[in-house]
Design an enzyme around this catalytic site. Structure first.
Site: not given
Ligand code: 4AZ
Length: 244
Positions: A48, A96, A192, A194
């Site tokens: 993503h 992902d 952020g 991710s």
């Molecule tokens: C996101 O929005 C996201 N708590 C990444 C990780 C988590 C939640 C949201 C895990 O990219």
């Protein structure tokens, strides 16, 4: 990272900042995701995190996003390989994972230094309850915009059966995913972070078991972080890295 601490420089030498050049901009790059260096020319990140139209680069060996550090290496991305079964659904993202092939002459893209090193790919899963480490520049309990300094936290691997229970994530969770954190909340990855690493140490070797993927908000009770389960993708990774 929610509930984390400032990282000691060099503590996460496989951590990458994956940056994109916004459309129309000729020079500026923005941190969009984390990534994990697994070979000098290859970074793993979340599917993503990939945007097809923008050029991407990776910064290695740094802890501060707003300073140019002598230890950092800036490397352009030559090719993006998004998993063929990557899917976005209303509540989850499946498979992902993506590989970024870095630019550079003759297999020499990132230079391994004291603060730039590869993480190993795992060959088997670890027991539930194993303590692992997350790191990233994502949102914190005090800033939705993330942290300019790299943060880290310890999290625990959570049993799939527990994470698939109705009060946690139920059946949206599949075996391309792994949960880690604390069901009581407080310590978690966030937006952020991710694509960045969930790394577990075994016999003094660091293995990337997860990539930050998704979750219901951050740090909430019964809503732990969800990570791409890297052990499910090691054949996919090898096939692309070792392709003739
Ligand atoms: C996101 O929005 C996201 N708590 C990444 C990780 C988590 C939640 C949201 C895990 O990219």
């Amino acid at each position: 990272v929610y509930g984390g601490m400032k990282s000691i420089p060099g503590a996460h030498p496989w951590q990458a900042s994956v940056q994109i050049r916004p459309k129309g901009s000729t020079w500026s790059y923005q941190h969009t995701c984390g990534g994990v260096l697994i070979k000098p020319c290859w970074v793993l990140t979340a599917g993503h995190c990939i945007s097809s139209s923008n050029s991407m680069r990776v910064v290695l060996g740094g802890v501060d996003l707003v300073k140019v550090e002598p230890s950092e290496q800036v490397v352009e991305v030559e090719r993006v390989i998004l998993h063929e079964n990557y899917r976005e659904a209303p509540w989850a993202v499946y498979n992902d994972i993506a590989l970024l092939k870095l630019k550079g002459p003759a297999g020499h893209c990132a230079n391994e230094t004291k603060v730039v090193k590869t993480a190993c790919l795992p060959s088997s899963a670890l027991p539930d309850g194993t303590q692992c480490t997350i790191s990233g520049w994502g949102s914190t309990e005090t800033s939705d915009f993330g942290s300019s300094k790299l943060l880290d936290a310890k999290v625990l691997l959570i049993a799939q059966s527990r994470c698939k229970s109705p009060e946690v994530y139920g059946d949206v969770l599949d075996d391309s995913m792994l949960c880690a954190g604390y069901l009581k909340g407080g310590v978690d990855s966030c937006q952020g972070d991710s694509g960045g690493p969930l790394v577990c140490e075994k016999d003094e070797v660091h293995y990337v078991h997860g990539l930050v993927s998704w979750g219901d908000s951050c740090g909430k009770k019964n809503k732990p972080g969800v990570y791409t389960r890297v052990t499910k993708f090691t054949d996919w990774i090898d096939s692309h890295i070792n392709a003739a």
